[in-house]
Write an enzyme that holds these catalytic residues in place. Sequence first.
Site, mmCIF file in Angstrom:
data_model
loop_
_atom_site.group_PDB
_atom_site.id
_atom_site.type_symbol
_atom_site.label_atom_id
_atom_site.label_comp_id
_atom_site.label_asym_id
_atom_site.label_seq_id
_atom_site.Cartn_x
_atom_site.Cartn_y
_atom_site.Cartn_z
ATOM 1 N N LYS A 173 -24.836 -107.562 5.713
ATOM 2 C CA LYS A 173 -24.790 -106.349 6.546
ATOM 3 C C LYS A 173 -25.848 -105.346 6.080
ATOM 4 C CE LYS A 173 -21.623 -103.020 5.612
ATOM 5 N NZ LYS A 173 -22.134 -101.661 5.433
ATOM 6 N N ASN A 174 -25.937 -105.134 4.768
ATOM 7 C CA ASN A 174 -26.816 -104.071 4.259
ATOM 8 C C ASN A 174 -28.283 -104.471 4.180
ATOM 9 O OD1 ASN A 174 -24.600 -102.491 4.199
ATOM 10 N ND2 ASN A 174 -24.294 -102.563 1.996
ATOM 11 N N ARG A 176 -23.167 -94.410 9.049
ATOM 12 C CA ARG A 176 -24.148 -93.627 8.298
ATOM 13 C C ARG A 176 -25.500 -94.306 8.258
ATOM 14 N NH1 ARG A 176 -24.144 -90.622 5.055
ATOM 15 N NH2 ARG A 176 -25.482 -91.851 3.730
ATOM 16 N N CYS A 213 -18.090 -89.392 4.546
ATOM 17 C CA CYS A 213 -17.159 -90.450 4.936
ATOM 18 C C CYS A 213 -16.082 -90.498 3.855
ATOM 19 C CB CYS A 213 -17.895 -91.777 5.054
ATOM 20 S SG CYS A 213 -18.364 -92.444 3.472
ATOM 21 N N ARG A 246 -21.992 -88.112 0.768
ATOM 22 C CA ARG A 246 -23.101 -88.944 1.248
ATOM 23 C C ARG A 246 -24.295 -88.110 1.762
ATOM 24 N NH1 ARG A 246 -20.791 -93.984 2.455
ATOM 25 N NH2 ARG A 246 -22.855 -94.861 2.233
ATOM 26 N N PRO A 247 -24.866 -87.226 0.946
ATOM 27 C CA PRO A 247 -26.010 -86.427 1.408
ATOM 28 C C PRO A 247 -27.258 -87.288 1.656
ATOM 29 C CG PRO A 247 -25.681 -86.143 -0.930
ATOM 30 C CD PRO A 247 -24.535 -86.975 -0.459
ATOM 31 N N VAL A 248 -28.229 -86.728 2.349
ATOM 32 C CA VAL A 248 -29.498 -87.444 2.600
ATOM 33 C C VAL A 248 -30.683 -86.607 2.127
ATOM 34 C CG1 VAL A 248 -28.683 -88.914 4.487
ATOM 35 C CG2 VAL A 248 -29.496 -86.579 4.990
ATOM 36 N N ASP A 249 -30.453 -85.766 1.123
ATOM 37 C CA ASP A 249 -31.531 -84.888 0.640
ATOM 38 C C ASP A 249 -32.727 -85.671 0.098
ATOM 39 O OD1 ASP A 249 -29.316 -85.330 -1.374
ATOM 40 O OD2 ASP A 249 -30.931 -84.692 -2.706
ATOM 41 N N GLN A 250 -32.491 -86.832 -0.478
ATOM 42 C CA GLN A 250 -33.618 -87.618 -1.017
ATOM 43 C C GLN A 250 -34.487 -88.172 0.104
ATOM 44 O OE1 GLN A 250 -34.176 -87.879 -4.501
ATOM 45 N NE2 GLN A 250 -32.656 -86.246 -4.337
ATOM 46 N N ASP A 272 -19.838 -101.619 -4.534
ATOM 47 C CA ASP A 272 -19.185 -102.258 -3.375
ATOM 48 C C ASP A 272 -18.229 -103.360 -3.778
ATOM 49 O OD1 ASP A 272 -22.026 -102.031 -1.099
ATOM 50 O OD2 ASP A 272 -20.588 -100.560 -1.836
ATOM 51 N N ILE A 286 -20.972 -94.102 -8.885
ATOM 52 C CA ILE A 286 -21.862 -93.903 -7.739
ATOM 53 C C ILE A 286 -21.282 -92.902 -6.737
ATOM 54 C CG2 ILE A 286 -23.040 -95.038 -5.806
ATOM 55 C CD1 ILE A 286 -24.158 -95.984 -8.441
ATOM 56 N N ARG A 309 -16.043 -103.760 10.214
ATOM 57 C CA ARG A 309 -17.407 -103.214 10.122
ATOM 58 C C ARG A 309 -18.267 -104.103 9.238
ATOM 59 N NH1 ARG A 309 -17.958 -97.083 8.719
ATOM 60 N NH2 ARG A 309 -20.070 -97.880 8.823
HETATM 61 C C1 EPZ Z 1 -25.891 -98.032 0.416
HETATM 62 O O1 EPZ Z 1 -25.419 -96.779 0.836
HETATM 63 C C2 EPZ Z 1 -24.951 -99.069 1.028
HETATM 64 N N1 EPZ Z 1 -25.008 -98.969 2.494
HETATM 65 C C3 EPZ Z 1 -23.531 -98.816 0.530
HETATM 66 O O2 EPZ Z 1 -22.710 -99.848 1.042
HETATM 67 C C4 EPZ Z 1 -23.525 -98.906 -0.989
HETATM 68 O O3 EPZ Z 1 -22.236 -98.610 -1.462
HETATM 69 C C5 EPZ Z 1 -24.534 -97.907 -1.566
HETATM 70 O O4 EPZ Z 1 -25.842 -98.154 -1.014
HETATM 71 C C6 EPZ Z 1 -24.647 -98.008 -3.082
HETATM 72 O O5 EPZ Z 1 -25.024 -99.314 -3.431
HETATM 73 C C7 EPZ Z 1 -26.049 -99.545 3.137
HETATM 74 O O6 EPZ Z 1 -26.944 -100.127 2.539
HETATM 75 C C8 EPZ Z 1 -26.034 -99.436 4.635
HETATM 76 P P1 EPZ Z 1 -27.057 -94.450 -1.847
HETATM 77 P P2 EPZ Z 1 -26.349 -95.475 0.636
HETATM 78 O O7 EPZ Z 1 -28.019 -93.599 -1.081
HETATM 79 O O8 EPZ Z 1 -27.767 -95.856 0.715
HETATM 80 C C9 EPZ Z 1 -26.239 -90.136 -3.628
HETATM 81 C C10 EPZ Z 1 -20.845 -100.765 2.077
HETATM 82 O O9 EPZ Z 1 -19.696 -100.828 1.673
HETATM 83 N N2 EPZ Z 1 -27.320 -89.697 -2.713
HETATM 84 O O10 EPZ Z 1 -27.601 -95.540 -2.701
HETATM 85 O O11 EPZ Z 1 -25.824 -94.425 1.554
HETATM 86 C C11 EPZ Z 1 -25.015 -90.636 -2.878
HETATM 87 O O12 EPZ Z 1 -24.163 -89.554 -2.561
HETATM 88 C C12 EPZ Z 1 -21.636 -99.483 1.925
HETATM 89 O O13 EPZ Z 1 -21.471 -101.706 2.606
HETATM 90 C C13 EPZ Z 1 -27.766 -88.373 -2.774
HETATM 91 O O14 EPZ Z 1 -27.259 -87.560 -3.557
HETATM 92 O O15 EPZ Z 1 -26.009 -95.078 -0.850
HETATM 93 C C14 EPZ Z 1 -24.398 -91.582 -3.868
HETATM 94 O O16 EPZ Z 1 -23.640 -90.825 -4.796
HETATM 95 C C15 EPZ Z 1 -20.760 -98.369 1.420
HETATM 96 N N3 EPZ Z 1 -28.765 -87.986 -1.938
HETATM 97 C C16 EPZ Z 1 -25.613 -92.178 -4.597
HETATM 98 O O17 EPZ Z 1 -26.695 -91.286 -4.341
HETATM 99 C C17 EPZ Z 1 -29.361 -88.844 -1.060
HETATM 100 O O18 EPZ Z 1 -30.295 -88.428 -0.338
HETATM 101 C C18 EPZ Z 1 -26.008 -93.568 -4.088
HETATM 102 O O19 EPZ Z 1 -26.109 -93.474 -2.689
HETATM 103 C C19 EPZ Z 1 -28.893 -90.188 -1.014
HETATM 104 C C20 EPZ Z 1 -27.879 -90.588 -1.857
#
Ligand code: EPZ
Length: 425
Positions: A22-23, A98, A122, A127-131, A313, A335, A405
């Site tokens: 999926k990912n 997301r 969620c 789940r911010p997107v600031d990065q 995960d 995480i 999902r």
């Molecule tokens: C991906 O989510 C996966 N989703 C998630 O899988 C997975 O749990 C996660 O990576 C961690 O491995 C997809 O690939 C579609 P992150 P993502 O950005 O990219 C923080 C599942 O079950 N962060 O790596 O959204 C964030 O809050 C899903 O299949 C910021 O602070 O995760 C988290 O604490 C659930 N700012 C950490 O980083 C940002 O801009 C890691 O998040 C982005 C993230």
Amino acid sequence: MQKLAIQGGISLRGDVRISGAKNAALPIMCASLLSADTLHLSNVPDLHDVVTMRKLLAQMGVNILVPQGDNVREGELSLHGAQIDKLEAPYDMVKTMRASVLVLGPLIARFGEARVSLPGGCAIGSRPVDQHIKGLQAMGAIISIEHGYIHAQVPQGGKLKGARILFDIVSVTGTENLMMAATLAKGITVLENAAREPEVVDLAHCLIAMGAKIIGAGSDTITITGVEKLHGASHRIMPDRIESGTFLVAAAATRGNIVLHDTRADILDTILEKLTEAGAKIRVGKDEIALTMQGALKSVNLRTAPYPAFPTDMQAQFMTLNTIADGSAMIVETIFENRFMHVQELRRLGAQIDIEGNTALVRGTPKLEGATVMATDLRASASLVIAGLVAEGETIIDRIYHLDRGYERIEAKLSQLGANIRRIK
Ligand code: EPZ
């Protein structure tokens, strides 16, 4: 609202085919926005999130073809990005998934503009997107947040510029969004402290097949040299390592004996190590993994962290394993800030779990007892299914749309392995 009814106490036995990841599929589908040619995908999993992504891309103008006819083979999808006429991902779609934020990088890279609804939080965290935003700004995008939307633009309809971007925190989709954006930027982009997940590597392989110049994917420094445009390609989605891990944990918990097919062992090191520590016997082949569990199940401590460390995960699934193992175990979730939603549900089945901040102490009990529980997020649902497989009597799991999902036909695959499981309306 659909539910699953599970009669516990049966050891899983037999063979199961693992679906595409999926990912990996979700970002790779978004890569179709980067080219006016056709991207042919195979081994795409049949998941609710994939259907949502197809709808999102189609409403932007991507022409999506699911080969029909008698030779239709599982998981084929063609995406043709020639007539994109809407540069927006609306709230009602983003709020359910997301990963929709992954259209942001491709849209602004190819069209110089994008409007993407801020993905809400969620169950597992804010789940911010600031990065994602910081990286695009470094590449010259002007970004404003208005009425809950990210509005990104490149001034005077220009192109993004290559930049050196250092992530404050390892982000999987952040790395994927910026890697895609950088493929069409002017100049060279270096992503430092990048995510090393195998799904990032699979996306890079697909982008390279489309003509992108990327080196270092899979390491924490990825260098992308922008090109004028990308062309079509064919790509087979990699196997789902989390689905693989989930079935292996279910087999260990039920003291079963299963073989996974169409999977990869080389991206499951920490999961296979932990299962071996728990007492399982594991044999790996080219694209197979066999697990046999006899004798005592031992508790295993774990701490989630970015790849190649133990994946978040898989945390909920291993928690279930620990609830019925000998001894006690500490589970540290580093995480996400709220990824213990499954704990109160597991307690309803008799599990002994104490939580202190991001740490759970799990004391093994001889058995769990069936009850009615509620799924809260994708991987928590999987941990409840595993608990239902081992609990005495019947377990009913509500709100299983979370499960659909991310797991393709999970009850069919588990029934094939001997489980007594059925979907009820
Ligand atoms: C991906 O989510 C996966 N989703 C998630 O899988 C997975 O749990 C996660 O990576 C961690 O491995 C997809 O690939 C579609 P992150 P993502 O950005 O990219 C923080 C599942 O079950 N962060 O790596 O959204 C964030 O809050 C899903 O299949 C910021 O602070 O995760 C988290 O604490 C659930 N700012 C950490 O980083 C940002 O801009 C890691 O998040 C982005 C993230």
